[in-house]
Motif scaffolding. Structure first.
Motif, short mmCIF file in Angstrom:
data_model
loop_
_atom_site.label_atom_id
_atom_site.label_comp_id
_atom_site.label_asym_id
_atom_site.label_seq_id
_atom_site.Cartn_x
_atom_site.Cartn_y
_atom_site.Cartn_z
N TYR A 144 18.95 -2.67 35.15
CA TYR A 144 17.93 -3.36 34.37
C TYR A 144 17.62 -4.70 35.01
O TYR A 144 18.20 -5.71 34.67
CB TYR A 144 18.38 -3.55 32.92
N LEU A 145 16.70 -4.70 35.98
CA LEU A 145 16.32 -5.92 36.68
C LEU A 145 14.83 -6.14 36.50
O LEU A 145 14.03 -5.25 36.79
CB LEU A 145 16.63 -5.80 38.18
N SER A 146 14.45 -7.31 36.01
CA SER A 146 13.03 -7.66 35.96
C SER A 146 12.67 -8.21 37.32
O SER A 146 13.18 -9.24 37.74
CB SER A 146 12.78 -8.70 34.87
N PHE A 147 11.81 -7.48 38.05
CA PHE A 147 11.46 -7.85 39.42
C PHE A 147 9.95 -7.90 39.54
O PHE A 147 9.26 -6.91 39.28
CB PHE A 147 12.06 -6.83 40.39
N HIS A 148 9.42 -9.04 39.91
CA HIS A 148 7.97 -9.28 39.93
C HIS A 148 7.36 -8.92 38.57
O HIS A 148 6.30 -8.33 38.48
CB HIS A 148 7.29 -8.52 41.07
N GLY A 149 8.10 -9.26 37.51
CA GLY A 149 7.56 -9.13 36.15
C GLY A 149 7.59 -7.76 35.54
O GLY A 149 7.04 -7.55 34.46
N HIS A 150 8.26 -6.79 36.17
CA HIS A 150 8.33 -5.46 35.59
C HIS A 150 9.76 -4.92 35.71
O HIS A 150 10.44 -5.17 36.70
CB HIS A 150 7.34 -4.50 36.27
#
Length: 193
Positions: free
Chosen positions: A79-85
């Motif tokens: 669960y990583l938020s990467f570039h807002g997603h």
């Protein structure tokens, strides 16, 4: 040399400690540690190509949320938020340490299924951010109704943002020096993909 024997012994002990400390430091450093972080995204900036699994686990990269998939070789952050997603991040450790990172975007947001128009809308924003960060893509294959593929060839890191129109959507980072798959990939690119 004007030193008392007791002081000489203390001096030698201190020098031995300094040597041991310097040796430990050299063993723990990754091959690219003199360069500082090679990643421009804040989520990855505590990582370096070639770092060992032990250094990775001790880094500032959220170790409490990692799952070991293949012991000593592959770790996943589910669960990583990467570039807002929301994404799933995978970290591969080859013979020479960290050499490949895959950010796989999740096809859902706020418990809703994403459809093609949603994915293209989100991807347009991510592409703008990647372009601001890495400049104009070296290879640029925009959406053609079936897929898109953007690649940035750096001196240290290869970045690819791709969607195959189906189940694979995300960003890959590869070490230009350490990833064993990078040379065949570069040959394919030079032949025209």
């Amino acid at each position: 040399m004007g030193m008392v024997v007791r002081n000489l012994e203390d001096f030698l002990k201190q020098q031995q400690k300094n040597i041991e400390h310097a040796t430990i430091g050299k063993e723990e450093k990754s091959p690219t540690s003199h360069l500082g972080s090679v990643f421009k995204e804040k989520e990855l900036n505590s990582l370096e190509w070639g770092m060992s699994v032990n250094l990775f686990k001790r880094s500032n990269y959220r170790p409490s949320e990692l799952a070991e998939v293949i012991p000593g070789h592959y770790y996943k952050d589910i669960y990583l938020s990467f570039h807002g997603h929301t994404s799933i991040a995978g970290f591969r450790f080859g013979e020479k340490g960290l050499d490949h990172i895959v950010i796989s975007y999740i096809f859902r947001t706020q418990c809703k299924q994403l459809y093609q128009k949603d994915i293209l809308r989100i991807s347009k924003r991510i592409l703008q951010e990647l372009t601001q960060t890495y400049g104009k893509p070296t290879y640029n294959y925009p959406w053609n109704g079936q897929n898109f593929n953007y690649m940035w060839l750096g001196n240290v890191t290869y970045v690819q943002f791709v969607w195959d129109g189906g189940g694979s959507w995300g960003i890959q980072f590869r070490s230009m020096e350490l990833d064993p798959e990078i040379k065949p990939l570069m040959k394919r690119l030079k032949r025209g993909w």
